[in-house]
Design an enzyme around this catalytic site. Structure first.
Site, PDB file in Angstrom:
ATOM      1  CG  HIS A  57      15.467  11.125 -44.090  1.00  0.00           C
ATOM      2  ND1 HIS A  57      15.624  11.972 -45.392  1.00  0.00           N
ATOM      3  CD2 HIS A  57      14.630  10.110 -44.186  1.00  0.00           C
ATOM      4  CE1 HIS A  57      15.007  11.263 -46.197  1.00  0.00           C
ATOM      5  NE2 HIS A  57      14.320  10.152 -45.730  1.00  0.00           N
ATOM      6  CG  ASP A 114      13.240  15.639 -39.966  1.00  0.00           C
ATOM      7  OD1 ASP A 114      12.216  15.495 -40.001  1.00  0.00           O
ATOM      8  OD2 ASP A 114      14.316  14.860 -40.759  1.00  0.00           O
ATOM      9  CD  GLN A 163       9.217   8.760 -39.568  1.00  0.00           C
ATOM     10  OE1 GLN A 163       8.734   8.339 -39.124  1.00  0.00           O
ATOM     11  NE2 GLN A 163       9.591   9.038 -40.719  1.00  0.00           N
ATOM     12  CE  LYS A 165       7.851  10.902 -43.698  1.00  0.00           C
ATOM     13  NZ  LYS A 165       8.136   9.546 -44.182  1.00  0.00           N
ATOM     14  CB  CYS A 182      16.505   8.280 -47.055  1.00  0.00           C
ATOM     15  SG  CYS A 182      15.779   7.709 -48.626  1.00  0.00           S
TER      16      CYS A 182
END
Length: 407
Positions: A122, A199, A202, A225, A365
């Site tokens: 991202h 990261d 997700q 999220k 993104c």
């Protein structure tokens, strides 16, 4: 374990609404998830009963608000199995968490140092590192993608050197839903003495994360999220590493002593939590963790894997559909396009929206991925625990309409 999905759905008020006269089918969870009643209620309760600033007052409301906030920190500590609660830093989201690490580590870098990212990131895990290497003169390198759209992990051995200070990678791609071999990356990076930032934006909502078992140095993720409020996120960092880093923001709460000449800084976690925090958001995130724990993260993972597999199966019925990284392991999302001349992903998204189906279109993104495939964007369907196979079927019927209209 059998889940009562209809009972779970009943806890999300927004799922009762219609869009364009059709029942809402919400397949944009990769951008933000919907919020259960338990999260919505705790936000109201905080402002109605406990609203006060934290860590600064001896009065009852301040102490109650502080206790609720720190209870949420401990919930998150347990959720990711951090060794200490002070390794859990509250931020505004994944983006700020990564920027915190970039800006503080950036003060320690020299022109001889190197940082490795990947082509599947991202922008939030690309741009901060470009900025810090431009400022410091350190070198930025990246792991490329294979033709299929998965990390060419064999290239990592050539990229890693004794100059590598940090490797930054998402555990699951936001654009493709692809699961990356994070354990292998951590092992190889640590063998060279480099730290690893994951990261987890997700991955944390969809799969069990144990930062100690992973031996992760940093983990960044967002509350919105994972069924929590917007504007609140987490940076996990190992205690011994966080203690080496300078402060990110200056101001109240992050100080120990201040004179007109010099300041000394508070201990963890407060060194990185300057100013009044989003107390309501933090407490709401704690409620979201409770919601996930009540269902069980392993049960969520298994159920959502079924949804992803079923979606790929249904999409594969169409000759006009190209699924990206189709053979890779996916988590939470599937990304595709229609192989029709002149058709943009947004064309598909607008037709689906007319049928009440929310998907994300565009470059997500993650423009380097789109450049890799030579496309402007994709259609992404991303899932939460309240989604169903019946909704996938509605989505597929909507896609048939899109193919018929655009073909």
């Amino acid at each position: 374990m059998s889940l009562d999905i209809q009972h779970i759905r009943s806890q999300f008020p927004i799922l009762n609404r219609e869009v364009n006269g059709k029942p809402l089918v919400y397949f944009d969870n990769g951008a933000t998830s919907q919020k259960p009643k338990v999260v919505l209620d705790i936000l109201d309760q905080y402002y109605e009963k406990y609203n006060a600033n934290v860590h600064r007052g001896i009065h009852t409301l301040s102490q109650e608000a502080t206790d609720l906030m720190e209870e949420s920190r401990r919930k998150i500590q347990a959720f990711i199995n951090a060794k200490h609660d002070h390794e859990v830093i509250f931020t505004r989201g994944t983006t700020e968490s990564i920027n915190l690490v970039a800006n503080t580590i950036g003060q320690l870098l020299t022109v001889d140092d190197e940082i490795i990212i990947t082509e599947i990131e991202h922008h939030s895990n690309i741009v901060p590192w470009q900025l810090v290497t431009q400022r410091t003169g350190a070198k930025l390198k990246y792991i490329p993608l294979t033709a299929e759209g998965i990390l060419d992990i064999a290239k990592l051995d050539d990229l890693l050197t004794d100059k590598t200070k940090l490797v930054c990678v998402n555990q699951v791609s936001n654009a493709l839903g692809v699961v990356n071999p994070i354990e292998t990356i951590i092992e190889k990076a640590h063998a060279k003495g480099a730290w690893v930032l994951i990261d987890g934006a997700q991955s944390v909502p969809h799969t069990k994360i144990d930062v100690q078992a992973l031996d992760a140095d940093f983990l960044a993720f967002s509350g919105h999220k994972m069924y929590g409020p917007t504007g609140i996120g987490i940076l996990y960092g190992k205690e011994e590493i966080l203690n080496q880093l300078p402060p990110f923001h200056g101001g109240g709460e992050m100080i120990k002593d201040v004179t007109m000449e010099v300041s000394t800084y508070a201990c963890l976690p407060f060194k990185f939590e300057a100013g009044t925090p989003d107390v309501a958001g933090i407490i709401g995130l704690g409620a979201a963790v409770d919601f996930i724990n009540e269902i069980g993260i392993d049960a969520i993972h298994a159920y959502e894997d079924e949804l992803v597999e079923y979606t790929i199966q249904r999409l594969s019925e169409f000759e006009e559909v190209e699924i990206y990284a189709k053979e890779a392991k996916h988590s939470g999302a599937v990304s595709f396009n229609l192989k029709l001349d002149g058709v943009h992903s947004s064309d598909v998204g607008m037709i689906l929206d007319k049928k009440g189906i929310a998907v994300r279109t565009g470059h997500h993104c993650a423009q380097p991925i789109m450049h890799h495939f030579g496309i402007p964007g994709t259609v992404r369907a991303s899932f939460g625990i309240y989604n169903t196979k019946e909704e996938v079927d509605i989505f597929i019927d909507g896609l048939k309409t899109a193919i018929r209209m655009l073909g």
